[in-house]
Design an enzyme around this catalytic site. Sequence first.
Site, mmCIF file in Angstrom:
data_model
loop_
_atom_site.group_PDB
_atom_site.id
_atom_site.type_symbol
_atom_site.label_atom_id
_atom_site.label_comp_id
_atom_site.label_asym_id
_atom_site.label_seq_id
_atom_site.Cartn_x
_atom_site.Cartn_y
_atom_site.Cartn_z
ATOM 1 N N GLN A 71 -4.770 -1.762 9.379
ATOM 2 C CA GLN A 71 -4.531 -3.068 8.754
ATOM 3 C C GLN A 71 -5.120 -4.171 9.648
ATOM 4 O O GLN A 71 -4.753 -4.292 10.817
ATOM 5 C CB GLN A 71 -3.027 -3.290 8.531
ATOM 6 C CG GLN A 71 -2.693 -4.554 7.790
ATOM 7 C CD GLN A 71 -3.241 -4.573 6.356
ATOM 8 O OE1 GLN A 71 -3.094 -3.614 5.612
ATOM 9 N NE2 GLN A 71 -3.896 -5.658 5.973
ATOM 10 N N LYS A 124 0.837 -1.205 0.000
ATOM 11 C CA LYS A 124 0.000 0.000 0.000
ATOM 12 C C LYS A 124 0.868 1.250 0.000
ATOM 13 O O LYS A 124 0.589 2.229 -0.687
ATOM 14 C CB LYS A 124 -0.945 -0.019 1.211
ATOM 15 C CG LYS A 124 -2.103 -0.983 1.004
ATOM 16 C CD LYS A 124 -2.831 -1.349 2.275
ATOM 17 C CE LYS A 124 -3.870 -2.445 1.969
ATOM 18 N NZ LYS A 124 -4.377 -3.114 3.153
ATOM 19 N N ASP A 179 -11.310 3.333 4.159
ATOM 20 C CA ASP A 179 -11.553 1.913 3.905
ATOM 21 C C ASP A 179 -13.022 1.565 4.180
ATOM 22 O O ASP A 179 -13.403 0.393 4.138
ATOM 23 C CB ASP A 179 -10.608 1.037 4.735
ATOM 24 C CG ASP A 179 -10.392 -0.334 4.069
ATOM 25 O OD1 ASP A 179 -10.697 -0.448 2.859
ATOM 26 O OD2 ASP A 179 -9.941 -1.264 4.744
#
Length: 289
Positions: A98, A54, A121
């Site tokens: 994450q 990422k 996200d």
Amino acid sequence: MTAVIIDGRAVARRMQSEIRTGAEAAASALGRRPGLGVLLVGDDPASAMYVRMKRRACERVGIHSVASILPASASQAEVEAAVRAFNESADIDGILVQLPLPATIDEAAVLSEIGLPKDVDGIHPVNLGFLGMRGREPTFTPATPTGVMRLIAESGMDPAGKEAVVIGRSNIVGLPIALMLTNADATVTRCHSRTVDLPTVTRRADIVVAAVGQPEMVKADWLKPGAVVIDVGSNSVPDPDSEKGYRYVGDVDFAGARHVAGWLTKVPGGVGPMTITMLLANTLKAAQA
Ligand code: NDP
């Protein structure tokens, strides 16, 4: 029939080139580059690899990325404080936590700390809730499911009125995909480990999304001829012929499915590149807001 392969890498490349242009314009307007804050807790090698990928993708498109890396022994308060620090930073437009977090950490509490305007996200419970409510719009939709919808669009099949089957019901993948397909007016069946006679269910679907984590589980004779099949699975299997000793396969038996499906994604090279791209797109959108 031989399926048309939906090339996630090519779609991702095209989108990343547009994102790069947008990020340059945003940097001129803001006097700083769009910023993504990434929180990694613990030393899971797969998670560390996803975070590196990422960060590299951010560099490619001109997004500034900042990683906050905490040990597996970090306390709940320390993890939540790291999220709040990103919320308060004027240089950070988007936050990515994450997952999975270590088992000692209350994941829901951590995700609830993400400020909604920075939830790139789409994982905050309010955003996920809005995704499932009529008349409400989440600030962002989750990266992998948004990538899946983009790949379905590449096939040219409009989900409206179609039968769609989503295998897997996790909060970050299966659930939001099912909600997004419903919002696109498909008739959606959600399958999981307790579903009885899964092949009969999938055989009636115009669109099948496999998000299970079981190598090559979905066989050719589970599919309706001509279906759009999106393989989210990413499973490492032993491969003595490969230098690393393993390779990645999806949840769909690609070799068989390509003779029945109308459109099909590959693993790797399908959903994976789209996940990162959608995160970049959402970070740019957050910076432009
Ligand atoms: P989870 O393990 O959280 O969820 C798996 C889901 O599959 C569960 O709902 C489970 O059912 C269901 N399931 C498991 N076994 C079966 C079975 N035999 N038959 C039917 N359903 C079954 O996984 P994730 O949703 O996080 O990920 C799914 C896959 O997608 C994994 O391979 C993961 O690596 C991959 N992935 C890929 C990404 C990418 O960018 N390419 C991003 C994220 C994930 P139940 O709820 O009943 O337990």
